[in-house]
Design a protein around this motif. Structure first.
Motif, PDB file in Angstrom:
ATOM      1  N   ARG A 229      11.986  12.517   1.598  1.00 23.73           N
ATOM      2  CA  ARG A 229      11.185  12.852   0.429  1.00 23.73           C
ATOM      3  C   ARG A 229       9.698  12.790   0.768  1.00 23.73           C
ATOM      4  O   ARG A 229       9.276  12.053   1.658  1.00 23.73           O
ATOM      5  CB  ARG A 229      11.471  11.861  -0.707  1.00 23.73           C
ATOM      6  CG  ARG A 229      12.936  11.724  -1.068  1.00 23.73           C
ATOM      7  CD  ARG A 229      13.500  12.972  -1.676  1.00 23.73           C
ATOM      8  NE  ARG A 229      12.888  13.213  -2.970  1.00 23.73           N
ATOM      9  CZ  ARG A 229      13.043  14.353  -3.651  1.00 23.73           C
ATOM     10  NH1 ARG A 229      13.746  15.319  -3.144  1.00 23.73           N
ATOM     11  NH2 ARG A 229      12.472  14.502  -4.819  1.00 23.73           N
ATOM     12  N   ASN A 230       8.907  13.541  -0.013  1.00 26.20           N
ATOM     13  CA  ASN A 230       7.471  13.386   0.093  1.00 26.20           C
ATOM     14  C   ASN A 230       7.064  12.016  -0.437  1.00 26.20           C
ATOM     15  O   ASN A 230       7.670  11.493  -1.346  1.00 26.20           O
ATOM     16  CB  ASN A 230       6.761  14.469  -0.718  1.00 26.20           C
ATOM     17  CG  ASN A 230       6.941  15.835  -0.113  1.00 26.20           C
ATOM     18  OD1 ASN A 230       7.079  15.960   1.092  1.00 26.20           O
ATOM     19  ND2 ASN A 230       6.944  16.864  -0.945  1.00 26.20           N
ATOM     20  N   ARG A 231       6.026  11.444   0.178  1.00 27.21           N
ATOM     21  CA  ARG A 231       5.543  10.148  -0.246  1.00 27.21           C
ATOM     22  C   ARG A 231       4.162  10.306  -0.890  1.00 27.21           C
ATOM     23  O   ARG A 231       3.389  11.171  -0.519  1.00 27.21           O
ATOM     24  CB  ARG A 231       5.419   9.185   0.949  1.00 27.21           C
ATOM     25  CG  ARG A 231       6.718   9.006   1.710  1.00 27.21           C
ATOM     26  CD  ARG A 231       7.787   8.399   0.826  1.00 27.21           C
ATOM     27  NE  ARG A 231       8.948   8.025   1.592  1.00 27.21           N
ATOM     28  CZ  ARG A 231      10.185   8.169   1.167  1.00 27.21           C
ATOM     29  NH1 ARG A 231      10.428   8.712   0.004  1.00 27.21           N
ATOM     30  NH2 ARG A 231      11.201   7.788   1.904  1.00 27.21           N
ATOM     31  N   SER A 232       3.863   9.450  -1.810  1.00 30.08           N
ATOM     32  CA  SER A 232       2.570   9.475  -2.466  1.00 30.08           C
ATOM     33  C   SER A 232       1.729   8.303  -1.987  1.00 30.08           C
ATOM     34  O   SER A 232       2.257   7.251  -1.674  1.00 30.08           O
ATOM     35  CB  SER A 232       2.766   9.386  -3.985  1.00 30.08           C
ATOM     36  OG  SER A 232       1.532   9.134  -4.628  1.00 30.08           O
ATOM     37  N   ALA A 233       0.424   8.478  -1.956  1.00 28.80           N
ATOM     38  CA  ALA A 233      -0.471   7.371  -1.600  1.00 28.80           C
ATOM     39  C   ALA A 233      -0.710   6.454  -2.788  1.00 28.80           C
ATOM     40  O   ALA A 233      -1.332   5.413  -2.646  1.00 28.80           O
ATOM     41  CB  ALA A 233      -1.803   7.922  -1.097  1.00 28.80           C
TER      42      ALA A 233
ATOM     43  N   GLU B  34      10.724   4.114  -3.859  1.00 31.79           N
ATOM     44  CA  GLU B  34      11.163   5.083  -2.864  1.00 31.79           C
ATOM     45  C   GLU B  34      12.267   4.475  -2.010  1.00 31.79           C
ATOM     46  O   GLU B  34      12.456   3.254  -1.966  1.00 31.79           O
ATOM     47  CB  GLU B  34      10.006   5.570  -1.996  1.00 31.79           C
ATOM     48  CG  GLU B  34       9.362   4.514  -1.135  1.00 31.79           C
ATOM     49  CD  GLU B  34       8.200   5.079  -0.318  1.00 31.79           C
ATOM     50  OE1 GLU B  34       7.992   4.594   0.801  1.00 31.79           O
ATOM     51  OE2 GLU B  34       7.515   5.999  -0.790  1.00 31.79           O
ATOM     52  N   LEU B  35      12.979   5.350  -1.361  1.00 37.35           N
ATOM     53  CA  LEU B  35      14.165   4.941  -0.600  1.00 37.35           C
ATOM     54  C   LEU B  35      13.749   4.661   0.839  1.00 37.35           C
ATOM     55  O   LEU B  35      13.813   5.525   1.699  1.00 37.35           O
ATOM     56  CB  LEU B  35      15.207   6.063  -0.629  1.00 37.35           C
ATOM     57  CG  LEU B  35      15.489   6.637  -2.012  1.00 37.35           C
ATOM     58  CD1 LEU B  35      16.361   7.865  -1.905  1.00 37.35           C
ATOM     59  CD2 LEU B  35      16.126   5.594  -2.889  1.00 37.35           C
ATOM     60  N   ASP B  36      13.289   3.463   1.087  1.00 35.58           N
ATOM     61  CA  ASP B  36      12.816   3.135   2.423  1.00 35.58           C
ATOM     62  C   ASP B  36      13.356   1.770   2.810  1.00 35.58           C
ATOM     63  O   ASP B  36      12.884   0.742   2.306  1.00 35.58           O
ATOM     64  CB  ASP B  36      11.290   3.138   2.452  1.00 35.58           C
ATOM     65  CG  ASP B  36      10.749   3.136   3.874  1.00 35.58           C
ATOM     66  OD1 ASP B  36      11.422   2.548   4.752  1.00 35.58           O
ATOM     67  OD2 ASP B  36       9.679   3.701   4.104  1.00 35.58           O
TER      68      ASP B  36
ATOM     69  N   PRO C 122       0.240   3.575  -5.134  1.00 35.56           N
ATOM     70  CA  PRO C 122       1.149   2.469  -4.783  1.00 35.56           C
ATOM     71  C   PRO C 122       2.377   2.326  -5.664  1.00 35.56           C
ATOM     72  O   PRO C 122       3.386   1.826  -5.229  1.00 35.56           O
ATOM     73  CB  PRO C 122       0.260   1.224  -4.887  1.00 35.56           C
ATOM     74  CG  PRO C 122      -0.842   1.634  -5.777  1.00 35.56           C
ATOM     75  CD  PRO C 122      -1.080   3.081  -5.506  1.00 35.56           C
ATOM     76  N   PHE C 123       2.311   2.785  -6.931  1.00 31.56           N
ATOM     77  CA  PHE C 123       3.485   2.628  -7.766  1.00 31.56           C
ATOM     78  C   PHE C 123       4.471   3.773  -7.578  1.00 31.56           C
ATOM     79  O   PHE C 123       5.552   3.775  -8.135  1.00 31.56           O
ATOM     80  CB  PHE C 123       3.090   2.524  -9.243  1.00 31.56           C
ATOM     81  CG  PHE C 123       2.317   1.281  -9.527  1.00 31.56           C
ATOM     82  CD1 PHE C 123       1.059   1.360 -10.079  1.00 31.56           C
ATOM     83  CD2 PHE C 123       2.821   0.037  -9.211  1.00 31.56           C
ATOM     84  CE1 PHE C 123       0.324   0.212 -10.336  1.00 31.56           C
ATOM     85  CE2 PHE C 123       2.104  -1.109  -9.460  1.00 31.56           C
ATOM     86  CZ  PHE C 123       0.850  -1.016 -10.020  1.00 31.56           C
ATOM     87  N   THR C 124       4.083   4.802  -6.829  1.00 36.20           N
ATOM     88  CA  THR C 124       5.029   5.861  -6.526  1.00 36.20           C
ATOM     89  C   THR C 124       5.298   5.956  -5.048  1.00 36.20           C
ATOM     90  O   THR C 124       6.328   6.477  -4.637  1.00 36.20           O
ATOM     91  CB  THR C 124       4.510   7.231  -7.022  1.00 36.20           C
ATOM     92  OG1 THR C 124       3.284   7.523  -6.330  1.00 36.20           O
ATOM     93  CG2 THR C 124       4.238   7.223  -8.497  1.00 36.20           C
ATOM     94  N   GLY C 125       4.371   5.478  -4.226  1.00 43.26           N
ATOM     95  CA  GLY C 125       4.529   5.640  -2.789  1.00 43.26           C
ATOM     96  C   GLY C 125       4.876   4.373  -2.071  1.00 43.26           C
ATOM     97  O   GLY C 125       4.747   4.294  -0.865  1.00 43.26           O
ATOM     98  N   CYS C 126       5.314   3.357  -2.759  1.00 43.40           N
ATOM     99  CA  CYS C 126       5.707   2.145  -2.068  1.00 43.40           C
ATOM    100  C   CYS C 126       6.759   1.407  -2.875  1.00 43.40           C
ATOM    101  O   CYS C 126       7.129   1.832  -3.943  1.00 43.40           O
ATOM    102  CB  CYS C 126       4.516   1.241  -1.824  1.00 43.40           C
ATOM    103  SG  CYS C 126       3.880   0.434  -3.264  1.00 43.40           S
TER     104      CYS C 126
ATOM    105  N   ALA D 116       0.848  -1.190   0.000  1.00 47.54           N
ATOM    106  CA  ALA D 116       0.000   0.000   0.000  1.00 47.54           C
ATOM    107  C   ALA D 116       0.880   1.234   0.000  1.00 47.54           C
ATOM    108  O   ALA D 116       2.034   1.192   0.426  1.00 47.54           O
ATOM    109  CB  ALA D 116      -0.917   0.002   1.223  1.00 47.54           C
ATOM    110  N   GLY D 117       0.315   2.336  -0.487  1.00 44.20           N
ATOM    111  CA  GLY D 117       1.013   3.607  -0.405  1.00 44.20           C
ATOM    112  C   GLY D 117       1.151   4.075   1.022  1.00 44.20           C
ATOM    113  O   GLY D 117       0.557   3.502   1.946  1.00 44.20           O
ATOM    114  N   ALA D 118       1.929   5.140   1.204  1.00 43.67           N
ATOM    115  CA  ALA D 118       2.335   5.528   2.553  1.00 43.67           C
ATOM    116  C   ALA D 118       1.154   5.790   3.482  1.00 43.67           C
ATOM    117  O   ALA D 118       1.123   5.307   4.615  1.00 43.67           O
ATOM    118  CB  ALA D 118       3.235   6.761   2.482  1.00 43.67           C
TER     119      ALA D 118
END
Length: 304
Positions: free
Chosen positions: A294-298, A117-119, A300-304, A91-93
């Motif tokens: 960084r800002n995170r997106s909800a 993302e860098l997590d 899923p392909f950009t925020g996870c 899931a996204g952030a």
């Protein structure tokens, strides 16, 4: 005289044979996969489940991955009930945080992502590493002056940052950055004109990616990721094999307490030539603490 089997006996026998694997499938350990309907296409979710079940079976732990798909945040408490052991979270952030708050304390969620993302808390494929090493390759091979063309659905990810970091490692720099709005693909490309660019990184997915490629000018070198299409007309960076297979294999290793298997990266040129980018571990952006905020997106392909 050959034995005679009635139609009823044949049906009973075939039903019994078919029922055996069905019962075995139903009896398998259930492993919840917590996700949400917004931005997670059904076809993608089915592919992810298929890869996960196959990799678990190969590792000697047959499971039935059970998707629990939330459409609204109020669904989470109901869907999280009964999660008292291992659970997978894709899931996204914003959704991931809400899932964690809804889960019982006995749940052991493992958050998965495709690596945009860098997590370090995520078990992920090697997407941002591929973009970093692709940026490094492009500066050395195509030239040092780059543009970045990002669709809205990728703008909040760390992928543009990863490409830029790799470019700078090899002595290049980004001189133009453009966010492409839906329905404005031609305008986005026009905004890059006049920059005397050696290469443009194109980051998008789905319909937005298709629209960008349909308006891409001839003669301009581009670099993209496999999500963004572009095969045959762009330099495309890939994980070796399927990103979903990489992700599924790493999830299994994480739950078994084993070290995560290495990932090799490569690049395909527009003419089909395959060039190795080396191991994902050679990427360095995750070690830059000031760049990882960084800002995170909800999405899923950009925020996870």
């Amino acid at each position: 005289m050959p034995p005679h089997f009635s139609r009823r006996a044949l049906l009973a026998g075939s039903t019994g044979l078919a029922a055996a694997p069905l019962l075995a499938w139903v009896a398998r350990e259930r492993l919840p996969l917590l996700t949400h309907s917004r931005g997670v296409p059904g076809a993608f979710l089915n592919s992810l489940i298929e890869r996960l079940e196959a990799r678990f079976a190969e590792a000697g732990r047959p499971v039935r991955v059970e998707p629990r798909v939330a459409t609204q945040h109020r669904d989470l408490v109901r869907l999280a009930q009964g999660c008292t052991g291992d659970a997978l979270l894709f899931a996204g952030a914003g959704w991931a945080q809400a899932w964690r708050q809804a889960l019982p304390s006995a749940a052991r969620p493992v958050q998965m992502s495709l690596g945009a993302e860098l997590d370090p808390t995520h078990v992920s494929a090697s997407t941002w590493q591929a973009l970093e090493l692709g940026g490094q390759w492009s500066a050395r091979t195509l030239g040092p002056r780059a543009g970045v063309l990002v669709a809205v659905d990728q703008a909040a990810s760390d992928l543009p940052l990863a490409f830029e970091h790799g470019l700078e490692r090899a002595g290049g720099r980004v001189v133009r950055r453009v966010v492409a709005l839906p329905g404005r693909a031609a305008d986005a490309w026009a905004a890059l004109a006049g920059g005397h660019l050696d290469v443009v990184a194109v980051l998008a997915s789905g319909e937005q990616a298709a629209a960008l490629w349909s308006h891409a000018p001839q003669g301009l070198a581009t670099l993209t990721h496999a999500w963004s299409g572009g095969e045959g007309r762009s330099h495309v960076v890939h994980e070796a094999g399927s990103a979903l297979d990489t992700l599924a294999t790493r999830v299994v290793a994480q739950l078994q307490g084993r070290s995560l298997p290495p990932s090799l990266l490569h690049l395909t040129t527009p003419t089909g030539l395959v060039t190795s980018l080396g191991p994902a571990d050679s990427a360095t952006l995750a070690n830059q603490a000031h760049l990882s905020l960084r800002n995170r997106s909800a999405f899923p392909f950009t925020g996870c």
